[in-house]
Design a protein around this motif. Structure first.
Motif, PDB file in Angstrom:
ATOM      1  N   LEU A   1       0.806  -1.219   0.000  1.00 36.86           N
ATOM      2  CA  LEU A   1       0.000   0.000   0.000  1.00 36.86           C
ATOM      3  C   LEU A   1       0.844   1.276   0.000  1.00 36.86           C
ATOM      4  N   GLU A   2       2.093   1.185  -0.483  1.00 37.28           N
ATOM      5  CA  GLU A   2       2.937   2.378  -0.527  1.00 37.28           C
ATOM      6  C   GLU A   2       2.354   3.441  -1.448  1.00 37.28           C
ATOM      7  N   LEU A   3       1.815   3.019  -2.592  1.00 36.72           N
ATOM      8  CA  LEU A   3       1.223   3.972  -3.530  1.00 36.72           C
ATOM      9  C   LEU A   3      -0.003   4.644  -2.924  1.00 36.72           C
ATOM     10  N   ALA A   4      -0.814   3.865  -2.220  1.00 39.54           N
ATOM     11  CA  ALA A   4      -2.007   4.420  -1.583  1.00 39.54           C
ATOM     12  C   ALA A   4      -1.628   5.421  -0.496  1.00 39.54           C
ATOM     13  N   ALA A   5      -0.620   5.065   0.307  1.00 37.67           N
ATOM     14  CA  ALA A   5      -0.190   5.951   1.389  1.00 37.67           C
ATOM     15  C   ALA A   5       0.383   7.249   0.834  1.00 37.67           C
TER      16      ALA A   5
ATOM     17  N   GLY B   1      -5.852  -0.192  -7.996  1.00 36.29           N
ATOM     18  CA  GLY B   1      -6.454  -0.386  -6.687  1.00 36.29           C
ATOM     19  C   GLY B   1      -5.919   0.576  -5.641  1.00 36.29           C
ATOM     20  N   GLU B   2      -4.601   0.771  -5.613  1.00 39.22           N
ATOM     21  CA  GLU B   2      -4.025   1.656  -4.605  1.00 39.22           C
ATOM     22  C   GLU B   2      -4.295   3.122  -4.910  1.00 39.22           C
ATOM     23  N   ARG B   3      -4.375   3.471  -6.168  1.00 36.53           N
ATOM     24  CA  ARG B   3      -4.767   4.840  -6.506  1.00 36.53           C
ATOM     25  C   ARG B   3      -6.170   5.125  -5.953  1.00 36.53           C
ATOM     26  N   TYR B   4      -7.047   4.157  -6.089  1.00 37.65           N
ATOM     27  CA  TYR B   4      -8.399   4.340  -5.563  1.00 37.65           C
ATOM     28  C   TYR B   4      -8.379   4.410  -4.033  1.00 37.65           C
ATOM     29  N   LEU B   5      -7.624   3.543  -3.402  1.00 37.16           N
ATOM     30  CA  LEU B   5      -7.553   3.529  -1.938  1.00 37.16           C
ATOM     31  C   LEU B   5      -6.974   4.822  -1.374  1.00 37.16           C
ATOM     32  N   SER B   6      -6.213   5.560  -2.170  1.00 33.81           N
ATOM     33  CA  SER B   6      -5.652   6.819  -1.688  1.00 33.81           C
ATOM     34  C   SER B   6      -6.727   7.848  -1.367  1.00 33.81           C
ATOM     35  N   LEU B   7      -7.937   7.645  -1.898  1.00 33.09           N
ATOM     36  CA  LEU B   7      -9.042   8.558  -1.620  1.00 33.09           C
ATOM     37  C   LEU B   7      -9.723   8.271  -0.288  1.00 33.09           C
TER      38      LEU B   7
END
Length: 262
Positions: A2-6, A119-125
């Motif tokens: 989840l580094e991209l999401a964080a 997926g992680e781009r979406y989770l960043s929201l």
């Protein structure tokens, strides 16, 4: 993991905090205005004079109570329409923006799958959406007690909790358009048009023989007025929105895995 999401969530935190402050100011303003508004108009006559479609779209019921007033002025307008549009607009740049600016080439060079990037781009929201809900709920709780018209704590918590599947669904619509388009501006305009178009569709057909057509609109499954005024919780609607969100995110991942990124 989840580094991209964080990373994306950190970049969006200031924007989420600013939006929280703005919506909180609206909530406090509406609450402060309510005592002077309550006794100045014949509310029933005012609502009856409005077009039925308008009344249905904005949930104009029990407008002379703090619950009905905030359900219409804050949640039906600022939450369902404005915040839904904002999240769809914001999500629409998640992938298309990186493709347009050339950053996607760098991401694809990393040892991460395309599905994970989406997926992680979406989770960043997600953290920003949670912050907005917590801050505005807290301010609304305090503001209604400060004016002497306290809103029910349980209903306030539930209206924000059940708004999450709706807001996530709006963001998922933006994500889907973000993987379809190669330009962020195109995806953003399309996302706003789709979300607002679905709102209009549901508003126009909800009381007609064609109400079935509004089943595609996420607004059908989140009714702040029913929660705050009637204490009615549409858990099935929340489940439908959750399923639709998962389907849109999964579909976006599937499409992006097969897309030729130029």
């Amino acid at each position: 993991m989840l580094e991209l999401a964080a990373y994306g969530a950190r970049r969006r935190f200031k924007g989420a905090l600013a939006l929280s402050i703005g919506l909180s100011a609206f909530s406090a303003l509406y609450a402060a205005f309510f005592p002077s508004f309550q006794g100045t108009l014949d509310i029933e006559a005012y609502v009856e004079a409005l077009p039925p479609v308008f009344v249905e779209a904005f949930g104009l019921r029990a407008f002379d109570t703090i619950e009905g007033f905030l359900a219409t002025e804050l949640y039906q307008f600022a939450w369902v329409i404005l915040l839904g549009l904002y999240l769809a607009y914001s999500a629409a740049s998640l992938i298309a923006g990186d493709v347009e600016d050339g950053r996607m080439d760098l991401l694809l060079a990393l040892p991460v799958s395309r599905a994970r990037i989406v997926g992680e781009r979406y989770l960043s929201l997600v953290p920003g959406i949670l912050v907005i809900n917590v801050v505005v709920a807290a301010v609304t709780w305090v503001a209604t007690r400060a004016i002497g018209y306290p809103i029910g704590t349980a209903d306030l918590v539930i209206v924000h909790a059940l708004s999450l599947p709706y807001l996530f669904a709006c963001a998922a619509i933006g994500l889907a358009l973000s993987v379809l388009a190669d330009r962020a501006s195109v995806a953003q305009r399309a996302a706003m048009a789709v979300v607002f178009g679905l709102f209009l569709l549901e508003s126009l057909v909800s009381s007609t023989d064609y109400s079935w057509a509004g089943a595609v609109a996420p607004m059908r499954y989140f009714d702040p007025t029913a929660i705050l005024v009637d204490g009615s919780y549409d858990l099935a609607g929340a489940a439908i929105l959750t399923g639709a969100t998962l389907a849109l995110v999964a579909g976006s991942q599937w499409y992006f895995r097969r897309k030729d990124v130029n």
